[in-house]
Enzyme design. Structure first.
Site, PDB file in Angstrom:
ATOM      1  N   ARG A  93       0.865  -1.180   0.024  1.00  0.00           N
ATOM      2  CA  ARG A  93       0.187   0.124  -0.084  1.00  0.00           C
ATOM      3  C   ARG A  93       0.708   1.321  -0.104  1.00  0.00           C
ATOM      4  O   ARG A  93       2.043   1.016   0.232  1.00  0.00           O
ATOM      5  CB  ARG A  93      -0.783  -0.083   1.065  1.00  0.00           C
ATOM      6  CG  ARG A  93      -0.488  -0.601   2.462  1.00  0.00           C
ATOM      7  CD  ARG A  93       0.498   0.211   3.307  1.00  0.00           C
ATOM      8  NE  ARG A  93       0.148   1.441   3.171  1.00  0.00           N
ATOM      9  CZ  ARG A  93       1.163   2.684   3.516  1.00  0.00           C
ATOM     10  NH1 ARG A  93       2.436   1.923   3.530  1.00  0.00           N
ATOM     11  NH2 ARG A  93       0.791   3.683   3.630  1.00  0.00           N
ATOM     12  N   GLY A  94       0.052   2.502  -0.128  1.00  0.00           N
ATOM     13  CA  GLY A  94       1.122   3.589  -0.412  1.00  0.00           C
ATOM     14  C   GLY A  94       0.956   3.936  -1.766  1.00  0.00           C
ATOM     15  O   GLY A  94       1.319   3.051  -2.542  1.00  0.00           O
ATOM     16  N   ALA A  95       0.718   5.104  -2.041  1.00  0.00           N
ATOM     17  CA  ALA A  95       0.584   5.298  -3.547  1.00  0.00           C
ATOM     18  C   ALA A  95       1.760   4.992  -4.485  1.00  0.00           C
ATOM     19  O   ALA A  95       1.710   4.142  -5.515  1.00  0.00           O
ATOM     20  CB  ALA A  95       0.336   6.825  -3.827  1.00  0.00           C
ATOM     21  N   GLN A  99      -1.986   2.515   9.950  1.00  0.00           N
ATOM     22  CA  GLN A  99      -0.490   2.599   9.257  1.00  0.00           C
ATOM     23  C   GLN A  99       0.307   3.547   9.860  1.00  0.00           C
ATOM     24  O   GLN A  99       1.593   3.131   9.815  1.00  0.00           O
ATOM     25  CB  GLN A  99      -0.842   2.930   7.848  1.00  0.00           C
ATOM     26  CG  GLN A  99      -1.606   2.397   6.619  1.00  0.00           C
ATOM     27  CD  GLN A  99      -3.250   2.812   6.733  1.00  0.00           C
ATOM     28  OE1 GLN A  99      -3.526   3.105   7.845  1.00  0.00           O
ATOM     29  NE2 GLN A  99      -3.796   2.467   5.582  1.00  0.00           N
ATOM     30  N   ASP A 141      -1.872  10.804  -2.194  1.00  0.00           N
ATOM     31  CA  ASP A 141      -2.400   9.975  -3.185  1.00  0.00           C
ATOM     32  C   ASP A 141      -2.630  10.415  -4.431  1.00  0.00           C
ATOM     33  O   ASP A 141      -2.515   9.665  -5.250  1.00  0.00           O
ATOM     34  CB  ASP A 141      -3.696   9.136  -2.615  1.00  0.00           C
ATOM     35  CG  ASP A 141      -3.124   8.215  -1.641  1.00  0.00           C
ATOM     36  OD1 ASP A 141      -3.057   8.514  -0.458  1.00  0.00           O
ATOM     37  OD2 ASP A 141      -3.029   6.993  -1.856  1.00  0.00           O
ATOM     38  N   ASN A 185      -5.340  12.453   0.546  1.00  0.00           N
ATOM     39  CA  ASN A 185      -4.288  11.584   1.220  1.00  0.00           C
ATOM     40  C   ASN A 185      -5.266  10.709   2.399  1.00  0.00           C
ATOM     41  O   ASN A 185      -6.633  10.944   2.455  1.00  0.00           O
ATOM     42  CB  ASN A 185      -3.410  12.478   1.906  1.00  0.00           C
ATOM     43  CG  ASN A 185      -2.437  11.456   2.660  1.00  0.00           C
ATOM     44  OD1 ASN A 185      -1.830  10.831   1.923  1.00  0.00           O
ATOM     45  ND2 ASN A 185      -2.090  11.903   3.706  1.00  0.00           N
ATOM     46  N   LYS A 186      -4.653  10.073   2.992  1.00  0.00           N
ATOM     47  CA  LYS A 186      -5.370   9.028   3.962  1.00  0.00           C
ATOM     48  C   LYS A 186      -6.398   9.894   4.881  1.00  0.00           C
ATOM     49  O   LYS A 186      -5.990  11.134   5.262  1.00  0.00           O
ATOM     50  CB  LYS A 186      -4.380   8.509   5.153  1.00  0.00           C
ATOM     51  CG  LYS A 186      -4.807   7.466   6.097  1.00  0.00           C
ATOM     52  CD  LYS A 186      -5.718   6.859   5.567  1.00  0.00           C
ATOM     53  CE  LYS A 186      -5.041   5.672   4.484  1.00  0.00           C
ATOM     54  NZ  LYS A 186      -5.978   4.947   3.862  1.00  0.00           N
TER      55      LYS A 186
END
Ligand code: MRU
Length: 352
Positions: A48-50, A196, A237, A247-248
């Site tokens: 995960r993570g863009a 996360q 993201d 973003n998150k």
């Protein structure tokens, strides 16, 4: 302890991913030998993570052409398009996923029929991963100049080595500041619902001995009120043409809080996160995830059966709350539209 974090890599006809669902309790790698396993790993947050999603997709696409290279060109094209389409449907928000798929499509189109298409795609995917690390180092260099010695940073989610091919974006800035000899303290938001921050950012910082303190998300305002935060520093993201940034989930609240307390809010992201086709953040697709992420923690149910749940994975921070966007081609300050156009047209190399 070895300091390098091996988030994902190509290894003898397989894509190997550190299993981010298991961290920090267990450090294990997952070996994907079929492209559908990589898609599943993107969906279930093994990776995960863009930027990491983008690199995983590129490697997954390369994996997918195994056994197809001998097809007649029309059938090969159709099969390749189908695989690219499946990767594009894995998660909707991170721009880097679509950017990586487009780049693999270009590689496919530009490889002459006389060349081994499979080899070309594998080489391109590995290159995307290597470039990502170099890009993050450049983001780090640009970003660290914004942090004073002794800065206390608040970060959200994980924009570290684990969210990229290595080094990280927001945490890359922290790493670069430390390499420049600055003392930095990182406050780590736990980042509900998937944690996360508590699981991944905390793991990265603790294993490298970077001073850090874990807080739950609802403590951020109080921390700022007590004067303990000098800057908020997060990843992204997807960034629209006007600077609005997804973003998150929870990032927007931090940006508003930071403004209320006169604290600069910085976003660190590669140019591949920018979606210049979107005029503003209202057009960014926001993923909604499974209700189980909210009704429990780590598989243990905490909410009653039958409760309704809203679980957006991301939110959009409108550009007026952002002090600067840190890219590999330089730091963009308002007005963002012009600055974004400039960095996108800049010939700044991906690696240097
Ligand atoms: O749902 P996730 O864990 O993929 O969300 C990740 C984030 O929101 C990160 O902050 C973002 O991708 C930037 S990573 C350098």
């Amino acid at each position: 302890m070895e300091t390098e974090i091996r988030t994902l890599f190509w290894d003898r006809d397989a894509v190997v991913l550190i299993d981010q669902r298991a961290l920090p309790l267990e450090e294990r790698h997952v070996r994907c030998t079929g492209y559908q396993e990589v898609i599943a790993a993107i969906r279930d947050l093994t990776v995960r993570g863009a930027p990491a999603i983008g690199v995983a997709a590129a490697m997954g696409i390369a994996l997918g052409v195994r056994g197809l290279a001998d097809l007649p060109s029309k059938a090969l094209r159709e099969a390749f398009d189908g695989i690219c389409g499946e990767f594009s449907a894995a998660r909707p928000t991170a721009r880097n996923l679509f950017w990586a798929v487009e780049r693999m499509r270009r590689c496919f189109d530009q490889t002459p029929p006389s060349e081994d298409i499979r080899k070309a795609l594998i080489a391109e995917a590995i290159r995307i991963g290597e470039e990502d690390i170099a890009i993050n180092r450049r983001i780090g260099q640009h970003g660290q100049a914004l942090l004073p010695d002794g800065a206390r940073i608040l970060t959200h989610c994980n924009a570290g080595a684990l969210a990229t091919a290595g080094y990280g974006t927001a945490l890359g800035v922290v790493r670069a500041a430390r390499e420049a000899g600055k003392k930095i303290h990182v406050y780590v938001d736990e980042t509900r619902p998937v944690l996360q921050g508590a699981r991944l950012t905390a793991w990265e910082l603790v294993r490298e001995g970077i001073p850090c303190t874990l807080i739950t998300d609802n403590m951020a305002g109080s921390l700022m009120q007590q004067g303990k935060v000098d800057a908020v520093l997060v990843g992204a993201d997807r960034i629209a043409a006007n600077g609005d940034t997804a973003n998150k989930i929870g990032t927007y609240a931090l940006a508003v809080l930071a403004r209320a307390h006169g604290i600069p809010f910085y976003t660190a992201a590669p140019r591949s996160t920018i979606d210049a086709a979107l005029p503003d953040g209202g057009a960014i697709p926001i993923e909604e995830r499974n209700s189980a992420e909210v009704t429990g923690i780590g598989g243990v149910r905490t909410a009653p059966e039958g409760i309704a749940v809203w679980n957006p994975a991301f939110d959009v921070t409108p550009h007026p709350w952002i002090a600067a966007i840190i890219t590999e081609a330089g730091v963009i300050r308002p007005p963002f539209r012009e600055g974004i156009e400039q960095v996108l047209s800049s010939s700044s190399p991906a690696s240097a």
